[in-house]
Scaffold this motif. Sequence first.
Motif, PDB file in Angstrom:
ATOM      1  N   ASP A 178      43.477  42.183  58.860  1.00  0.00           N
ATOM      2  CA  ASP A 178      45.014  43.505  59.153  1.00  0.00           C
ATOM      3  C   ASP A 178      44.699  44.247  60.250  1.00  0.00           C
ATOM      4  OD1 ASP A 178      46.828  43.992  57.131  1.00  0.00           O
ATOM      5  OD2 ASP A 178      45.021  45.261  57.106  1.00  0.00           O
ATOM      6  N   LEU A 179      43.025  44.034  60.885  1.00  0.00           N
ATOM      7  CA  LEU A 179      42.878  44.167  62.072  1.00  0.00           C
ATOM      8  C   LEU A 179      42.820  43.915  63.105  1.00  0.00           C
ATOM      9  CD1 LEU A 179      39.181  46.073  61.678  1.00  0.00           C
ATOM     10  CD2 LEU A 179      40.916  47.193  62.149  1.00  0.00           C
ATOM     11  N   LEU A 180      43.170  41.754  62.823  1.00  0.00           N
ATOM     12  CA  LEU A 180      43.429  41.026  63.700  1.00  0.00           C
ATOM     13  C   LEU A 180      44.582  40.780  64.554  1.00  0.00           C
ATOM     14  CD1 LEU A 180      40.949  38.451  63.171  1.00  0.00           C
ATOM     15  CD2 LEU A 180      40.675  39.464  64.661  1.00  0.00           C
ATOM     16  N   LEU A 181      46.053  40.750  63.532  1.00  0.00           N
ATOM     17  CA  LEU A 181      47.041  40.760  62.996  1.00  0.00           C
ATOM     18  C   LEU A 181      47.900  41.603  63.634  1.00  0.00           C
ATOM     19  CD1 LEU A 181      47.399  38.651  59.899  1.00  0.00           C
ATOM     20  CD2 LEU A 181      47.634  38.366  62.677  1.00  0.00           C
ATOM     21  N   THR A 182      47.675  43.593  63.153  1.00  0.00           N
ATOM     22  CA  THR A 182      47.812  44.512  63.458  1.00  0.00           C
ATOM     23  C   THR A 182      46.994  45.652  65.069  1.00  0.00           C
ATOM     24  OG1 THR A 182      46.728  45.578  61.853  1.00  0.00           O
ATOM     25  CG2 THR A 182      48.970  44.553  62.149  1.00  0.00           C
ATOM     26  N   GLY A 183      45.892  45.206  64.575  1.00  0.00           N
ATOM     27  CA  GLY A 183      44.812  46.291  65.706  1.00  0.00           C
ATOM     28  C   GLY A 183      44.605  47.438  65.255  1.00  0.00           C
ATOM     29  N   VAL A 184      45.114  48.056  63.725  1.00  0.00           N
ATOM     30  CA  VAL A 184      44.422  48.720  62.611  1.00  0.00           C
ATOM     31  C   VAL A 184      44.622  48.497  61.032  1.00  0.00           C
ATOM     32  CG1 VAL A 184      45.366  50.938  63.519  1.00  0.00           C
ATOM     33  CG2 VAL A 184      46.917  49.789  62.505  1.00  0.00           C
ATOM     34  N   PRO A 185      43.883  48.841  60.024  1.00  0.00           N
ATOM     35  CA  PRO A 185      43.313  47.947  59.098  1.00  0.00           C
ATOM     36  C   PRO A 185      45.556  48.590  58.362  1.00  0.00           C
ATOM     37  CG  PRO A 185      42.083  50.073  59.258  1.00  0.00           C
ATOM     38  CD  PRO A 185      42.409  49.607  60.849  1.00  0.00           C
ATOM     39  N   ALA A 186      46.311  48.004  58.869  1.00  0.00           N
ATOM     40  CA  ALA A 186      47.430  48.658  57.803  1.00  0.00           C
ATOM     41  C   ALA A 186      47.710  48.582  56.809  1.00  0.00           C
ATOM     42  CB  ALA A 186      48.338  48.190  58.921  1.00  0.00           C
ATOM     43  N   GLY A 187      47.035  47.229  55.783  1.00  0.00           N
ATOM     44  CA  GLY A 187      47.444  46.995  54.647  1.00  0.00           C
ATOM     45  C   GLY A 187      46.652  47.786  54.147  1.00  0.00           C
ATOM     46  N   HIS A 188      45.262  48.464  54.390  1.00  0.00           N
ATOM     47  CA  HIS A 188      44.813  49.187  53.236  1.00  0.00           C
ATOM     48  C   HIS A 188      44.279  50.798  53.773  1.00  0.00           C
ATOM     49  CE1 HIS A 188      44.217  44.741  53.468  1.00  0.00           C
ATOM     50  NE2 HIS A 188      43.124  45.128  52.116  1.00  0.00           N
ATOM     51  N   ASP A 189      44.605  51.304  54.852  1.00  0.00           N
ATOM     52  CA  ASP A 189      44.349  52.137  55.378  1.00  0.00           C
ATOM     53  C   ASP A 189      44.912  53.352  54.500  1.00  0.00           C
ATOM     54  OD1 ASP A 189      42.751  53.802  57.152  1.00  0.00           O
ATOM     55  OD2 ASP A 189      43.755  53.825  58.715  1.00  0.00           O
ATOM     56  N   THR A 190      44.425  54.428  54.592  1.00  0.00           N
ATOM     57  CA  THR A 190      45.254  55.976  53.728  1.00  0.00           C
ATOM     58  C   THR A 190      46.024  56.438  54.229  1.00  0.00           C
ATOM     59  OG1 THR A 190      43.125  57.310  54.592  1.00  0.00           O
ATOM     60  CG2 THR A 190      42.789  56.015  52.217  1.00  0.00           C
TER      61      THR A 190
END
Length: 467
Positions: free
Chosen positions: A262-274
């Motif tokens: 998530d972090l590498l592909l989007t820069g943020v944990p987009a699929g997991h963050d609250t």
Amino acid sequence: MTALMDVTVEQVATLDELVDLAQSLERSISGMMAARDGVLALAARWASDAASDADEADISYRAVAAELATALRVSDRTVQRRMAGAELLVERFPSVWAAQGAGEIAAGHARVIVDAGVRIEDPVAREEYAARVLEFARDESPNRVRPIAERIAQQYQPRSIEERHDGARQERGAWVRDHPDAMAEMHLFGPAALVHGAYDRITAMAKAHAAGPTAAASDADAERHDGDTGPQAGDAAPQGNDAANGQDPRTLAQRRFDIALDLLLTGVPAGHDTEQGLLAAIRPSVSVTIPFLTMMGLESLRIGTESVTAQPAELDGHGPIDPQTARLLAGAASGWDRVLTHPVTGTLLAVDRYRPSEYQRRHLRARDQRCRFPTCGMPARDSDLDHTHDAALGGATEVDNLGALCRRHHVLKHHAPWHVEQLGDGLVEWTSPAGRIYIDRPPPQNTVVFTEEATSTEQGQASAAPF
């Protein structure tokens, strides 16, 4: 439920015999592996002697490796690597090879000692290094010997750690290796402080995500307590229809991977963050020990007639790092612990902190550094803080009754007939179900100690003896 509490005396005797047999077999295996290394080293020497120049030596080496590989039914590349490793061990670290041959250490210990000391060029210094590390290797597991070996090796290196780190940084990189079933693995190679910091951050995110959105903010970096002895979160996938119950069925390793991508592909944990972005707010954490001379940027300091040499900083649980990185980390930290050690023995005396915090937790992390079960190398910061004598049974909450135990060995202590006592000065005595006694000693502090050295002109002259 408590395991092994109802076994008979005969069953315990059988277990003790099995342990004796395993020890005997392990010594024999170590001896045989050392003997094999001796043969491979002789083969490597034969290949070198049979060649007339460097180009011919390479072909000769390959030819001998192919000869052995065909007879042993393994790859000639595998045999060539073994020959090179055996030659290095036998020729440059003969005392380590002899200790393995005698069954005093295993092949894993030998690899650790050789890997840490391979860049020590002076034969006398290399042998002195090996002798010092062997003192620990005979009583500890390879994973515990590694940081000690790397620390001692620093004292014999011809180049400073700054020079070596600057060169090693040029080798940093990332690469991918393909695997069957449409899988692949990514490797990152770079400065240890950065790599471990990144790993710590995705681990904290994975644990916080498993705990749920309300726990992400408050519990991601919270201390574990010794009353909770259940399985560690993420050790194995939960059983049953957990997805239907709203529970995450993934293991901790799987969540680490998913969040990292998530972090590498989007820069943020987009699929997991609250919705509140709590996971993205988690920051990495590493623990570094910096001797005061290194913190001050000094290479040495004279005390009276003696000179004390600065020791490298260490990334706790992993090994030395360059002083510049250590000082940058210390300068950016919101607070840090001061570890006070005895100037002669190097024993931990106390820990204080310039910002108020819980003294005992800091003291025990600094003293124990890793799980106190024999052979375990799990860092103390990732372990439970356990009352040796249970608090529920009147055990005092004090340093002499507390110790770091990883979740695996915390569970073992409470649910199997392993008995533990603290002997003082950080010594922990474990008694196994078979009645065997194992003493676990806290690892030596990364500090400078002083010894009394008698000379012909002056008796009792103090000399600095860095560990």
